[in-house]
Design an enzyme around this catalytic site. Structure first.
Site, PDB file in Angstrom:
ATOM      1  N   GLU A  92      23.943  33.330  54.625  1.00  0.00           N
ATOM      2  CA  GLU A  92      24.314  32.011  55.107  1.00  0.00           C
ATOM      3  C   GLU A  92      25.692  31.734  55.607  1.00  0.00           C
ATOM      4  O   GLU A  92      26.075  30.996  56.754  1.00  0.00           O
ATOM      5  CB  GLU A  92      23.470  30.887  54.541  1.00  0.00           C
ATOM      6  CG  GLU A  92      22.167  30.822  54.741  1.00  0.00           C
ATOM      7  CD  GLU A  92      21.266  31.856  53.951  1.00  0.00           C
ATOM      8  OE1 GLU A  92      21.904  32.480  52.990  1.00  0.00           O
ATOM      9  OE2 GLU A  92      19.932  31.921  54.032  1.00  0.00           O
TER      10      GLU A  92
ATOM     11  N   HIS B 273      12.385  24.296  47.799  1.00  0.00           N
ATOM     12  CA  HIS B 273      12.218  24.744  49.575  1.00  0.00           C
ATOM     13  C   HIS B 273      11.513  23.362  50.078  1.00  0.00           C
ATOM     14  O   HIS B 273      10.993  23.709  51.224  1.00  0.00           O
ATOM     15  CB  HIS B 273      11.235  26.041  49.486  1.00  0.00           C
ATOM     16  CG  HIS B 273      11.973  27.266  49.238  1.00  0.00           C
ATOM     17  ND1 HIS B 273      12.341  27.397  47.979  1.00  0.00           N
ATOM     18  CD2 HIS B 273      12.091  28.186  49.923  1.00  0.00           C
ATOM     19  CE1 HIS B 273      12.899  28.495  48.128  1.00  0.00           C
ATOM     20  NE2 HIS B 273      12.629  28.963  49.201  1.00  0.00           N
TER      21      HIS B 273
END
Lengths: 336, 367
Positions: free
Chosen positions: A60, A129
């Protein structure tokens, strides 16, 4: 007008923007061959090819930072972060760099980049998450943070985001992708509506109380308002839509009219976006308040996996409705 | 880059001299280059030296604030690297960026004005020492977070590749950078996507006060591209011609072969990490070695021996450089501070958004 899903609104608007501008390209994990974890980029690789639809390694910081560098040279990347939770891995680039480039170099270059990312709880994804951490990015001057709640808004805000010269974090809630709504027929044309970044929307006018939310909570707020209308309670629903810049004016004007407010947020209470909104109301509309501002937020726990626990942790139609009724009772209007 | 950590002193073992100064190749013969070019390199190295000395002086006089990382001792590396770039090539640098900014084509007076925080500076006083930037010169920033520039430089190379351009991106960094995640991620992406970029590690063997040996499991940093199938080369950073030739070769290969390269220059920084760092972590021997490895003095002797530089020419160059540095300092000193009324002009590229953030938090209803 036609009725489409939030997902389709995003996909068709992005496609249209890619056709309009050669500099717009997509980058992210699994967006090409896999066609996107949430299928926003379905069909894109076939249509635009590998040059403009780039599958990235799982890195990322590397690819978000690359997007910034490419934007500094005039490209207009739309980066997908598979979930906002992974944005933390790229936080140095998102927080330290993208929003600082324009100011730090005296306005010589900007970063016209969109980071699209879904977030939110309710999918039994567990503590790491299921987060709504858009507040981190909303904290940073130089970032623009958008969180549309309907397909029409998603289209208009995506078009605005792609055409904007600043870095934009575009928040998509997992719970909204399949939601449907009306969009104008030209929603995916170059002539389609372009949202004004930094303006909140009034989703529903009302006179008794102001209910403020964004993203999934704005959609939920509309449902609450519809149900309360049947009990003769008139709720004005404000959809923040843009968390930064923040439209304090619309909020304050609404509270000045209704005299009370409830804020619903899909996030932890302490230090959250609701706290900022409450402070804005206190600063801007104190004289108009008939009752303390109430906040309905997620339970302050790492979000659990087990369904009954997760459900209990998240704001609901019931918890928001209760907060509204309690606020109105405090004002002296006896309701349910 | 935090400057606040106090270097260990007293009982802590100091970094010894004579560590691992292994260098590849032999010094490039000055005889192979024209006297004009050699004198020009000398002049530019001297300019950076004097500029940085003046900078250090102004810093201790509190004319310059913030952090201040100088290029002292790394002039041959700076000049050699920048000579290898074409005007159209891009540079991303770290926070030790003054010399690079000047060499990339920004007037010294604008660099000095930025150090002074004046509106005539490269970034209008918004960046300071660590953030020199000039779009026209294609100096795309000094960057202050160790390694933060790597992904962005990689992305700039991607933009070049996307457009089919023939520019090359050079990404400068210190040795400490090679251990962060962004290093690995960037090299991996650059190799996967065949990007025209040269990553240059300035190995002055110290990341603040921590040696390469203490921080890098593979201290031969130029070898570390192998995990990404990126060729690496090491060069003596004290030798301006060697740096130039190696960099030129790698830059042109990146351009023609459309792929990334890695370069390591073995350098010394003569002083501490920044102006306020007394470098107590350095042993006497090491400090002595650093001083005796002055690339400017070495180059000067080389040119004198070769008959390229005599006393008259030296004086001529020294006078011109002194004048240029004095002019830069005067310019900075006499430039206006940024007007406080411009405070909200540069948060967003869209003026409307700047207006919005300027909205006061206190009552929106003024009356």
């Amino acid at each position: 007008m036609s009725v489409i899903t939030y997902r389709q609104a995003l996909r068709e608007t992005i496609r249209a923007e890619m056709h309009r501008d050669e500099n717009v390209f997509l980058m992210g994990e699994e967006i090409g061959v896999f066609e996107g974890s949430y299928k926003i980029t379905e069909g894109m690789l076939t249509e635009f090819g590998e040059r403009r639809v780039r599958d990235t390694p799982i890195s990322e910081e590397g690819f978000v930072g690359s997007a910034i560098g490419s934007a500094m040279l005039g490209l207009r990347p739309i980066v997908e972060l598979m979930t906002i939770n992974f944005s933390l891995i790229a936080a140095d680039q998102i927080i330290n760099h993208a929003p600082k480039v324009y100011g730090m170099f005296g306005g010589q270059t900007s970063v016209p980049m969109v980071i699209r990312t879904p977030g939110g709880g309710g999918q039994q994804l567990g503590a790491t998450h299921s987060q709504n951490i858009e507040l981190f990015y909303s904290f940073i001057p130089g970032m623009k943070v958008l969180a549309p709640s309907t397909p029409a808004e998603a289209a208009a805000m995506m078009r605005a985001a792609v055409r904007d010269d600043d870095p934009v974090l575009f928040l998509e809630n997992l719970g909204l992708y399949n939601s449907k709504g009306e969009v104008p027929d030209n929603y995916a044309d170059d002539s389609g509506p372009v949202a004004e970044i930094g303006r909140a929307g009034v989703l529903r006018e009302g006179s008794d109380i102001t209910l403020i939310g964004y993203s999934r909570m704005a959609a939920l707020a509309t449902q609450v308002a519809e149900e309360l209308a049947e009990q003769d309670i008139s709720v004005e629903v404000i959809d923040l839509r843009s968390l930064r810049p923040l439209d304090r004016e619309t909020i304050v004007n609404s509270v000045a009219k209704t005299g009370s407010a409830v804020i619903a947020e899909d996030d932890w209470l302490t230090y959250g976006i609701g706290a900022e909104i409450a402070a804005s109301i206190q600063e801007g509309a104190f004289d108009f308040l008939d009752a303390p501002v109430r906040r309905v937020a997620m339970a302050e726990v790492p979000l659990p996996y087990a369904k009954p626990l997760e459900t209990a942790a998240l704001p609901s139609v019931e918890s928001v409705t209760t907060a509204i009724k309690e606020t109105l009772n405090a004002v002296g209007r006896r309701v349910g | 880059m935090a400057d606040t950590a106090k270097p260990k002193s007293g009982s802590a073992a100091k970094n010894s001299g004579g560590r691992r100064r292994s260098r590849k190749g032999t010094p490039t013969a000055v005889a192979d280059e024209s006297p004009e070019v050699l004198r020009e390199y000398y002049r530019r190295m001297l300019l950076i030296r004097r500029f940085e000395e003046r900078t250090g002086q102004a810093y201790t006089q509190a004319r310059i604030g913030g952090y201040c990382h100088l290029n002292l001792g790394e002039e041959a590396t700076v000049v050699g690297l920048m000579t290898a770039l074409q005007e159209r090539d891009y540079l991303f640098a770290n926070y030790r960026d003054h010399g690079y900014a000047i060499e990339k084509g920004i007037e010294p007076r604008r660099v000095m004005a930025e150090l002074y925080g004046r509106s005539t500076g490269t970034s209008k006083g918004w960046g300071g020492s660590m953030h020199m930037y000039d779009t026209d010169a294609r100096m795309l920033g000094g960057w202050g977070i160790v390694g933060g520039q790597l992904p962005m430089a990689t992305g700039a190379a991607m933009a070049v590749s996307y457009r089919g351009g023939d520019e090359v991106v050079m990404c400068q960094m210190g040795d400490g950078t090679t251990n962060i995640g962004a290093w690995h991620e960037s090299l991996n992406i650059a190799s996967l996507w065949n990007l025209p970029i040269v990553y240059v590690v300035i190995n002055n063997y110290l990341g603040m006060g921590t040696t390469v040996d203490m921080s890098s499991a593979e201290p031969d940093l130029y070898k570390r591209g192998c995990a990404f199938r990126i060729e690496g080369e090491r060069v003596d950073g004290q030798d301006v011609l060697a740096v130039r030739d190696t960099a030129r070769n790698l830059v042109e290969r990146a351009r023609s072969e459309q792929r990334p390269f890695l370069m390591e220059t073995m350098s010394y920084r003569m002083k501490g990490h920044s102006v306020v760092d007394p470098a107590k972590y350095r042993s006497k021997e090491d400090a002595q070695e650093a001083r005796s490895n002055d690339p400017l003095a070495a180059f000067e002797s080389q040119l004198e021996e070769a008959g390229v530089l005599d006393e008259d020419r030296k004086k001529e160059i020294a006078d011109a450089v002194r004048q240029e540095v004095a002019d830069a300092a005067d310019f900075a000193e006499n430039s206006p501070h940024p007007d406080a009324s411009t405070l909200f002009d540069y948060t967003y590229a869209s003026p409307v958004a700047n207006e919005s953030t300027r909205m006061p938090a206190d009552p929106v209803f003024a009356d």
